[in-house]
Scaffold this active site. Structure first.
Site, PDB file in Angstrom:
ATOM      1  N   ASP A  56     -15.342   7.923  -8.374  1.00 31.14           N
ATOM      2  CA  ASP A  56     -14.061   7.461  -8.922  1.00 31.14           C
ATOM      3  C   ASP A  56     -14.140   7.342 -10.451  1.00 31.14           C
ATOM      4  O   ASP A  56     -13.228   7.760 -11.166  1.00 31.14           O
ATOM      5  CB  ASP A  56     -13.722   6.109  -8.281  1.00 31.14           C
ATOM      6  CG  ASP A  56     -12.325   5.677  -8.625  1.00 31.14           C
ATOM      7  OD1 ASP A  56     -11.398   6.464  -8.358  1.00 31.14           O
ATOM      8  OD2 ASP A  56     -12.157   4.580  -9.186  1.00 31.14           O
ATOM      9  N   ALA A  64      -5.658   1.437 -13.841  1.00 33.25           N
ATOM     10  CA  ALA A  64      -4.412   0.963 -13.199  1.00 33.25           C
ATOM     11  C   ALA A  64      -3.274   0.949 -14.215  1.00 33.25           C
ATOM     12  O   ALA A  64      -2.965   1.975 -14.797  1.00 33.25           O
ATOM     13  CB  ALA A  64      -4.635  -0.390 -12.535  1.00 33.25           C
ATOM     14  N   LEU A 100      -3.222  -0.513 -17.139  1.00 33.09           N
ATOM     15  CA  LEU A 100      -3.601  -0.657 -18.555  1.00 33.09           C
ATOM     16  C   LEU A 100      -3.195   0.614 -19.316  1.00 33.09           C
ATOM     17  O   LEU A 100      -3.330   1.716 -18.780  1.00 33.09           O
ATOM     18  CB  LEU A 100      -5.118  -0.843 -18.683  1.00 33.09           C
ATOM     19  CG  LEU A 100      -5.713  -2.111 -18.084  1.00 33.09           C
ATOM     20  CD1 LEU A 100      -7.240  -2.092 -18.268  1.00 33.09           C
ATOM     21  CD2 LEU A 100      -5.123  -3.346 -18.740  1.00 33.09           C
ATOM     22  N   LYS A 145       2.298   9.418   8.680  1.00 37.05           N
ATOM     23  CA  LYS A 145       2.818   9.828   9.993  1.00 37.05           C
ATOM     24  C   LYS A 145       4.315  10.157   9.960  1.00 37.05           C
ATOM     25  O   LYS A 145       4.788  11.057  10.625  1.00 37.05           O
ATOM     26  CB  LYS A 145       2.582   8.703  11.000  1.00 37.05           C
ATOM     27  CG  LYS A 145       1.119   8.480  11.280  1.00 37.05           C
ATOM     28  CD  LYS A 145       0.918   7.515  12.425  1.00 37.05           C
ATOM     29  CE  LYS A 145      -0.549   7.191  12.576  1.00 37.05           C
ATOM     30  NZ  LYS A 145      -1.081   6.334  11.498  1.00 37.05           N
ATOM     31  N   VAL A 184      -6.315   5.993 -14.649  1.00 36.24           N
ATOM     32  CA  VAL A 184      -7.415   5.321 -15.353  1.00 36.24           C
ATOM     33  C   VAL A 184      -6.966   3.906 -15.722  1.00 36.24           C
ATOM     34  O   VAL A 184      -5.971   3.741 -16.434  1.00 36.24           O
ATOM     35  CB  VAL A 184      -7.799   6.091 -16.645  1.00 36.24           C
ATOM     36  CG1 VAL A 184      -9.009   5.435 -17.308  1.00 36.24           C
ATOM     37  CG2 VAL A 184      -8.075   7.552 -16.358  1.00 36.24           C
ATOM     38  N   GLU A 221      -0.610   7.623 -15.691  1.00 35.94           N
ATOM     39  CA  GLU A 221      -1.267   6.527 -16.412  1.00 35.94           C
ATOM     40  C   GLU A 221      -2.202   5.731 -15.511  1.00 35.94           C
ATOM     41  O   GLU A 221      -3.287   5.314 -15.924  1.00 35.94           O
ATOM     42  CB  GLU A 221      -0.199   5.616 -17.018  1.00 35.94           C
ATOM     43  CG  GLU A 221      -0.705   4.427 -17.810  1.00 35.94           C
ATOM     44  CD  GLU A 221      -1.457   4.821 -19.079  1.00 35.94           C
ATOM     45  OE1 GLU A 221      -2.688   4.941 -18.984  1.00 35.94           O
ATOM     46  OE2 GLU A 221      -0.828   4.991 -20.137  1.00 35.94           O
ATOM     47  N   GLU A 258     -11.174   2.111  -3.487  1.00 36.69           N
ATOM     48  CA  GLU A 258     -10.377   3.161  -2.858  1.00 36.69           C
ATOM     49  C   GLU A 258     -10.414   2.876  -1.351  1.00 36.69           C
ATOM     50  O   GLU A 258     -11.310   2.155  -0.876  1.00 36.69           O
ATOM     51  CB  GLU A 258     -11.011   4.532  -3.125  1.00 36.69           C
ATOM     52  CG  GLU A 258     -10.969   4.982  -4.568  1.00 36.69           C
ATOM     53  CD  GLU A 258      -9.578   5.386  -5.018  1.00 36.69           C
ATOM     54  OE1 GLU A 258      -8.921   6.160  -4.322  1.00 36.69           O
ATOM     55  OE2 GLU A 258      -9.147   4.901  -6.083  1.00 36.69           O
ATOM     56  N   LYS A 261     -12.315   9.454 -13.552  1.00 36.59           N
ATOM     57  CA  LYS A 261     -11.561   8.809 -14.636  1.00 36.59           C
ATOM     58  C   LYS A 261     -12.027   9.284 -15.999  1.00 36.59           C
ATOM     59  O   LYS A 261     -11.215   9.609 -16.868  1.00 36.59           O
ATOM     60  CB  LYS A 261     -11.701   7.286 -14.531  1.00 36.59           C
ATOM     61  CG  LYS A 261     -10.926   6.719 -13.350  1.00 36.59           C
ATOM     62  CD  LYS A 261     -11.207   5.249 -13.182  1.00 36.59           C
ATOM     63  CE  LYS A 261     -10.421   4.672 -12.015  1.00 36.59           C
ATOM     64  NZ  LYS A 261     -10.884   3.349 -11.639  1.00 36.59           N
TER      65      LYS A 261
END
Ligand code: ASP
Length: 815
Positions: free
Chosen positions: A679, A612, A614, A508, A610, A607, A668, A683
């Site tokens: 999702d 988070a 890692l 917003k 895929v 990064e 998500e 990935k």
């Protein structure tokens, strides 16, 4: 003997004049010539007066009144009553003369340069008289001497040329006979042999002082002003600029030519001729060392650049045409034509093919230049041997200056690569053969960024300033801001990075702060002071800030946002994103972003798309870059699905587990994206593409596990309802796996250019069997990891870890 010059701001008020008295008293006994400017701003007022009178505007009388009042007030503030009357009557007489002069101009409606010089001389004549009287009253052995008796010039009114032979003779004669300790002289003015008043050009009091110093071979010329010396760059544009301690005459000339306003450029020449050191000092901070301008200085090879400067409001003129090649006389005619019109040429380059000559001039001269050059070459233009003069406006020049540049290779390389890294387009380049100056013409709007970039490259040991523009301050974004705040001082101390958040936005509102947003109260500022959010207005703001080392961070899941990355990259702004949409959209789009990133040297890091935080993508890239061959990727890539299948027991329904995962931020924002497998498809698609496969989302094989009605539900609420309806179905899948001593895992696989996702029952020997909670696991089977796969395992979802992955991408992007 020493010559001291006090500029307009140093004599603007009674307090500053008193300060000068005090300063002189502290100087060792000796002989001093004190050159003064008019009281601050008086010359401008005098010019205004002349112009208004010539335009028959009565306002000139008010300005005359103001000028009178300023001088009378200073007299009243500086002197005791008993002293004032003769000064006031002297001043009144002078004001009368000035008034008569202006009245005459009013009558004839014409202001000649000769009359203007006479009007302007009032400023210095008055200030020198008042100041010399103050010195006397303060107890100094002082007299006032009219410089017009000493400095003889030609009759180029407004900017007269000095007759050095006659002037030097007068000056030497005068100072030989004079015994007073302090001689106060008005700067800026001289006279013709016919005793007509002339001036030496705006800012010319410095020049007066240098002429005197050179004539009497003074031991030192001190220029007292309101800044602590020549600066490494204009401090109004570059906050980190600092005073230069020592500088050679040549460097000072280059810098003053290129806009460093501390000293009037012609001043250096006379002092340089006699090797007289020039010391710039600050009247308002006399203990500051200031800048010493002297012969050549230290040969500090490691510091090739002494200062950086810029000239604004420039235009480029390009004379071009095949008819010029090998034919002499074109440049002569070009420069003669410009010089006839008194157009100052600031910058010149010529292509070695002689096909074009480019000159830089002030914007205000462009129309005149165009007409005079097109007329000069009308014949050749008509015969199409050359083109009509090409003009480019809205430009500026930046210059790096330093005597040591010639001793060190790589200075221009460093200059242009810093500019290039920050997407500053260089239109033209000039380097003098003495290698004291490298100049570049760039867009006017890039001036601030360019000067700051160069200053950072040449003068500032880190910290390097990083400017972030962050979209999405929901779960991940909020954590990221928290982590940035917590790490700010560590980054500053240990990594020498000054990370600032300049812009933030949610769906917003958007909020910006040029100096960096307060990372504790950011949400208050965003909500209370933020403007309406729209990604295009957000982008416009980012362009307008035009800050060096800028990065755009996308923490949203928005498609609209993902489609703007190309624009950021094209502007040299790096993109860090945890939003998977861009990399899993059309292959061509993904490829285009990669190419833009390389082309514009703007990092594009994702990064967190895929696993988070890692190191899934970076490990894959490292393997490929080091020559390994990827045979197979097998992975559990959905932290949320893994969490769901690990938590799904006889006691808890499938719906309850899904809701819990959503509340914890593992899914998500729309859980259907996870449950549908989309999702995970995105990935594995991204990993496949990083392996070099040009796959599209539709090419991925999938084994659905949700009943069709769940897929087709048109809202999250309906979706939950359908999950409830199908409770038994989900229990049955689970029991089936359990019966075979297996566990359910939603897996992704990539092998031989093909990708697959789906729910599988995994037996006890497989590494996925033991995968806990919401963890992810990626197995890379490669040529080098043939027997046992390389395994990456850990939390693959959650705001905290995703934010930390975004954070580490930000740090990578700064390298
Ligand atoms: N008063 C003159 C000017 O303002 C000369 C000087 O101050 O140097 O240009």
């Amino acid at each position: 003997m020493q010559v001291l010059k006090f500029g307009g701001s140093s004599v603007a008020h009674s307090d500053s004049i008193k300060r000068i008295c005090y300063l002189l008293k502290k100087k060792p006994k000796g002989k001093y010539a004190i050159v003064v400017s008019a009281l601050g701003n008086i010359t401008d007022l005098l010019i205004q007066c002349g112009i208004l009178a010539a335009e028959r505007k009565n306002q000139y009388k008010h300005i005359l009144e103001d000028i009178e009042i300023r001088h009378l007030n200073i007299i009243r503030e500086l002197f005791p009553i008993t002293y004032q009357s003769h000064l006031i009557s002297w001043m009144k007489k002078n004001i009368n003369d000035l008034e008569n002069l202006c009245d005459g101009i009013f009558q004839v409606e014409e202001l000649s340069k000769r009359s203007l010089d006479k009007i302007m001389s009032f400023g210095e004549l008055s200030s020198s008289f008042i100041i010399s009287e103050k010195f006397k009253q303060y107890g100094l052995d002082a007299i006032c001497k009219d410089s017009r008796d000493l400095i003889i010039t030609d009759s180029q009114f407004g900017c007269a040329q000095v007759d050095f032979i006659t002037s030097n003779h007068h000056i030497i004669q005068f100072f030989r006979e004079k015994i007073s300790e302090y001689v106060v002289l008005p700067g800026f003015i001289g006279s013709t042999v016919d005793n007509e008043t002339t001036t030496l050009g705006r800012g010319g009091s410095d020049y007066t002082a240098s002429i005197l110093a050179s004539a009497i071979s003074a031991s030192l010329l001190e220029i007292w002003t309101d800044v602590s010396g020549m600066m490494t760059a204009n401090p109004n544009i570059v906050n980190q600029a600092f005073p230069i301690k020592e500088i050679s005459y040549e460097e000072a000339m280059e810098l003053s030519h290129f806009g460093a306003k501390v000293i009037y450029p012609p001043t250096i020449q006379p002092a340089m001729k006699r090797h007289i050191p020039i010391q710039i000092k600050n009247t308002f901070s006399p203990s500051d060392p200031g800048t010493l301008i002297y012969i050549s200085k230290k040969t500090n090879i490691s510091q090739p650049v002494t200062g950086i400067s810029g000239i604004q409001n420039m235009s480029l003129l390009t004379l071009e045409g095949s008819g010029m090649i090998g034919i002499p006389g074109y440049s002569k005619r070009l420069f003669e034509a410009l010089s006839r019109e008194k157009i100052n040429v600031i910058f010149i380059t010529q292509s070695s093919s002689e096909h074009s000559i480019t000159t830089g001039i002030h914007e205000m001269d462009v129309i005149k230049a165009k007409s005079v050059i097109d007329t000069e070459f009308s014949q050749e233009i008509y015969q199409r041997r050359i083109d009509p003069l090409k003009i480019e406006k809205d430009l500026c020049i930046i210059a790096v200056v330093g005597d040591n540049m010639k001793n060190l290779h790589g200075t221009s390389g460093k200059m242009f690569s810093s500019l290039g890294r920050n997407s500053i387009n260089v239109r033209a380049i000039a380097q003098g053969s003495t290698e004291k100056n490298i100049s570049a013409v760039i867009k006017k709007t890039d001036l601030k960024k360019a000067l700051n970039t160069l200053h950072e490259s040449f003068f500032e040991s880190p910290p390097k300033q990083i400017n972030l523009f962050i979209c999405g301050v929901g779960k991940v974004g909020r954590k990221l801001l928290e982590q940035l705040h917590q790490q700010q001082s560590y980054l500053f101390k240990e990594l020498k990075l000054q990370v600032r958040v300049i812009g933030i936005a949610n769906s917003k509102k958007m909020y910006f702060n040029n100096h960096g947003i307060n990372l504790i109260q950011w949400d208050q500022f965003l909500n209370e002071n933020g403007g309406e959010m729209n990604i295009y207005s957000f982008m416009k703001k980012v362009w307008k800030f035009n800050l060096r080392n800028s990065l755009f961070v996308d923490n949203t899941a928005s498609e609209e946002m993902a489609m703007t990355y190309d624009k950021f990259l094209k502007n040299g702004i790096g993109v860090i994103t945890c939003n998977k949409i861009a990399c899993s959209s059309d292959y061509d789009h993904y490829k285009k972003l990669k190419i833009l990133s390389r082309h514009f040297k703007a990092p594009f890091l994702f990064e967190t798309n895929v696993g988070a935080s890692l190191p899934v993508i970076s490990t894959l890239n490292d393997l490929i870059n080091s020559g390994d061959k990827i045979h197979k990727i097998e992975a559990v890539l959905s932290g949320s699905l893994n969490f769901i299948f690990n938590r799904f027991t006889k006691k808890t329904s499938f719906l309850e587990v899904v809701k819990e995962a959503q509340e914890k931020g593992y899914t998500e924002p729309d859980p259907r994206i996870d449950l549908s497998g989309l999702d995970v498809m995105r990935k594995i698609l991204i990993l496949a593409r990083e392996c070099g496969s040009p796959l599209e989302l539709k090419d991925i094989q999938k084994k659905y596990f949700l009943p069709k009605k769940c897929y087709d539900s048109n809202s999250v609420e309906n979706f939950y309802q359908e999950l409830k309806n199908y409770s038994n179905y989900f229990f049955s899948i689970r029991s089936e796996a359990e019966k075979n001593k297996k566990r359910l895992r939603f897996i992704a696989r990539y092998e031989k250019g093909r990708a697959f996702v789906g729910l599988e029952s995994i037996d006890q020997n497989h590494p996925f069997f033991q995968l806990e909670g919401k963890d992810n696991m990626v197995l890379y089977n490669t040529y080098r990891y043939a027997e046992q796969p390389l395994i990456i395992k850990g939390a693959g979802a959650g705001a905290e870890v995703t934010a930390s992955g975004v954070f580490s991408d930000i740090i990578k992007a700064t390298k």
